[in-house]
Write an enzyme that holds these catalytic residues in place. Structure first.
Site, PDB file in Angstrom:
ATOM      1  N   GLY A  13       0.753  -1.242   0.000  1.00  0.00           N
ATOM      2  CA  GLY A  13       0.000   0.000   0.000  1.00  0.00           C
ATOM      3  C   GLY A  13       0.782   1.289   0.000  1.00  0.00           C
ATOM      4  O   GLY A  13       0.191   2.353   0.212  1.00  0.00           O
ATOM      5  N   ASN A  70      -0.910  -6.802  -8.058  1.00  0.00           N
ATOM      6  CA  ASN A  70      -2.326  -6.472  -8.128  1.00  0.00           C
ATOM      7  C   ASN A  70      -3.044  -7.447  -7.206  1.00  0.00           C
ATOM      8  O   ASN A  70      -3.094  -8.641  -7.478  1.00  0.00           O
ATOM      9  CB  ASN A  70      -2.825  -6.617  -9.570  1.00  0.00           C
ATOM     10  CG  ASN A  70      -4.309  -6.379  -9.720  1.00  0.00           C
ATOM     11  OD1 ASN A  70      -5.046  -6.256  -8.738  1.00  0.00           O
ATOM     12  ND2 ASN A  70      -4.772  -6.323 -10.949  1.00  0.00           N
ATOM     13  N   VAL A  71      -3.579  -6.952  -6.088  1.00  0.00           N
ATOM     14  CA  VAL A  71      -4.116  -7.859  -5.071  1.00  0.00           C
ATOM     15  C   VAL A  71      -5.395  -8.562  -5.506  1.00  0.00           C
ATOM     16  O   VAL A  71      -5.869  -9.462  -4.814  1.00  0.00           O
ATOM     17  CB  VAL A  71      -4.362  -7.131  -3.728  1.00  0.00           C
ATOM     18  CG1 VAL A  71      -3.053  -6.631  -3.141  1.00  0.00           C
ATOM     19  CG2 VAL A  71      -5.364  -5.993  -3.889  1.00  0.00           C
ATOM     20  N   TYR A 161     -18.227   9.668   1.443  1.00  0.00           N
ATOM     21  CA  TYR A 161     -17.428   8.452   1.547  1.00  0.00           C
ATOM     22  C   TYR A 161     -18.108   7.293   0.820  1.00  0.00           C
ATOM     23  O   TYR A 161     -17.452   6.396   0.309  1.00  0.00           O
ATOM     24  CB  TYR A 161     -17.192   8.117   3.017  1.00  0.00           C
ATOM     25  CG  TYR A 161     -15.962   7.284   3.264  1.00  0.00           C
ATOM     26  CD1 TYR A 161     -14.701   7.717   2.854  1.00  0.00           C
ATOM     27  CD2 TYR A 161     -16.046   6.061   3.920  1.00  0.00           C
ATOM     28  CE1 TYR A 161     -13.576   6.949   3.085  1.00  0.00           C
ATOM     29  CE2 TYR A 161     -14.927   5.291   4.156  1.00  0.00           C
ATOM     30  CZ  TYR A 161     -13.692   5.740   3.738  1.00  0.00           C
ATOM     31  OH  TYR A 161     -12.578   4.971   3.961  1.00  0.00           O
ATOM     32  N   LYS A 168     -15.354  -0.557   3.903  1.00  0.00           N
ATOM     33  CA  LYS A 168     -14.642  -0.539   5.184  1.00  0.00           C
ATOM     34  C   LYS A 168     -15.414  -1.309   6.250  1.00  0.00           C
ATOM     35  O   LYS A 168     -14.809  -1.936   7.127  1.00  0.00           O
ATOM     36  CB  LYS A 168     -14.398   0.899   5.638  1.00  0.00           C
ATOM     37  CG  LYS A 168     -13.397   1.661   4.787  1.00  0.00           C
ATOM     38  CD  LYS A 168     -12.027   1.008   4.765  1.00  0.00           C
ATOM     39  CE  LYS A 168     -11.004   1.871   4.048  1.00  0.00           C
ATOM     40  NZ  LYS A 168      -9.672   1.213   3.929  1.00  0.00           N
ATOM     41  N   THR A 199      -3.797  12.141   1.875  1.00  0.00           N
ATOM     42  CA  THR A 199      -3.187  11.087   1.076  1.00  0.00           C
ATOM     43  C   THR A 199      -3.803  11.071  -0.318  1.00  0.00           C
ATOM     44  O   THR A 199      -4.803  11.749  -0.587  1.00  0.00           O
ATOM     45  CB  THR A 199      -3.414   9.715   1.727  1.00  0.00           C
ATOM     46  OG1 THR A 199      -4.828   9.447   1.750  1.00  0.00           O
ATOM     47  CG2 THR A 199      -2.865   9.682   3.151  1.00  0.00           C
ATOM     48  N   LEU A 200      -3.211  10.253  -1.199  1.00  0.00           N
ATOM     49  CA  LEU A 200      -3.760  10.108  -2.539  1.00  0.00           C
ATOM     50  C   LEU A 200      -5.178   9.573  -2.490  1.00  0.00           C
ATOM     51  O   LEU A 200      -6.066  10.030  -3.212  1.00  0.00           O
ATOM     52  CB  LEU A 200      -2.867   9.172  -3.359  1.00  0.00           C
ATOM     53  CG  LEU A 200      -3.227   8.976  -4.831  1.00  0.00           C
ATOM     54  CD1 LEU A 200      -3.094  10.288  -5.584  1.00  0.00           C
ATOM     55  CD2 LEU A 200      -2.306   7.924  -5.461  1.00  0.00           C
ATOM     56  N   ALA A 201      -5.427   8.617  -1.604  1.00  0.00           N
ATOM     57  CA  ALA A 201      -6.767   8.038  -1.494  1.00  0.00           C
ATOM     58  C   ALA A 201      -7.781   9.066  -0.997  1.00  0.00           C
ATOM     59  O   ALA A 201      -8.920   9.113  -1.464  1.00  0.00           O
ATOM     60  CB  ALA A 201      -6.740   6.837  -0.559  1.00  0.00           C
TER      61      ALA A 201
END
Length: 268
Positions: A13, A70-71, A161, A168, A199-201
């Site tokens: 990550g 790639n998960v 969100y 989540k 963050t980027l996310a």
């Protein structure tokens, strides 16, 4: 003092130097851990942007393994864990700091997300934790720790969100079930519910300035958090110092999660 001397970890990550995974990995490195790292596969091997961003964080630590993964691809996951087994023989901890939903599905009300978008978001953001745990378990011969990253949007509705909140919630439930199932093997599974960090996310899910101001006004500490605080908490949960903690969702959010109404001194 947290010590990870002699411990080997695998970190998923690190997208860039502002990633939460980078903050946790830094603290783990400072505590003495040896780590392998993964990054998103680059579409153009001649211009490996994802790899370079990850290396910018970790190359000074001289890691032996920095691998594309790639998960959502079982073959790539198998390859990563096979290489970790060949290089280190065992694992002591795994950091899962991964989430994704397409903007098309994230920007609409949750009930309007697409079926394919739902499946992809759940696969990458929630199922991937179980996929990592499945492969880590045989390598954690002396017990171990698995840590995931979440947000209060998995517990309560946070406007904007949207779909990620559903993911989540599934991730947090997966943490509890995995903790119960892996506990007899002395493998702990926990999550950190962090406050907003730039963050980027985070850029994909809302107005960071407004959210940060909300935390500064409402939280018991009357401030937002820092990446270093999340990093310290993450290193603690991954270390033997947290040996009695599992199935936990630790809120590192300046106490925001505990507040149900504005404080008396809140600004109007």
């Amino acid at each position: 003092m947290i010590s990870l001397e002699g411990k080997t970890g695998l970190v998923f990550g690190i997208a860039n130097d502002r990633s939460i995974a980078a903050a946790i990995a830094q603290q783990c490195h400072d505590a003495g851990a040896t780590m392998a790292f993964t990054h998103l596969p680059d579409a153009d091997p001649e211009r490996p942007k994802a790899r370079n961003r990850c290396l910018k964080v970790v190359e000074g630590w001289n890691p032996k393994l920095v691998l594309p993964c790639n998960v959502s691809d079982d073959a790539q996951l198998d390859e990563v864990f096979d290489k970790v087994r060949a290089e280190y023989g065992k694992l002591d901890f795994v950091l899962h700091s991964i989430a994704f939903a397409s903007l098309d599905d994230l920007k609409v009300p949750t009930y309007q997300c697409s079926r394919e978008g739902f499946k992809m978001a759940m696969d990458i953001s929630a199922y991937s934790l179980l996929a990592l745990a499945k492969r880590a378990e045989p390598l954690m011969t002396d017990g171990g720790s698995i840590l995931a990253m979440t947000y209060i949007g998995g517990e309560r509705v946070i406007p904007g969100y949207n779909m990620m909140g559903v993911c989540k919630a599934a991730l947090e439930c997966s943490v509890r079930y995995a903790a119960a199932e892996l506990g007899p093997k002395n493998i702990r599974v926990n999550a950190i519910s962090a406050g907003p960090l730039r963050t980027l996310a985070a850029s994909a899910v809302g107005d960071f300035s407004a959210m940060s101001k909300l935390y500064e006004t409402f939280s018991p500490l009357r401030r937002n958090i820092t990446a270093e605080e999340v990093g310290s908490a993450g290193a603690f949960l991954l270390s033997p110092a947290a040996g009695g903690i599992t199935g936990e969702n630790l809120h590192v959010d300046a106490g925001f999660h505990a507040v149900a109404a504005p404080p008396e001194d809140a600004q109007e």
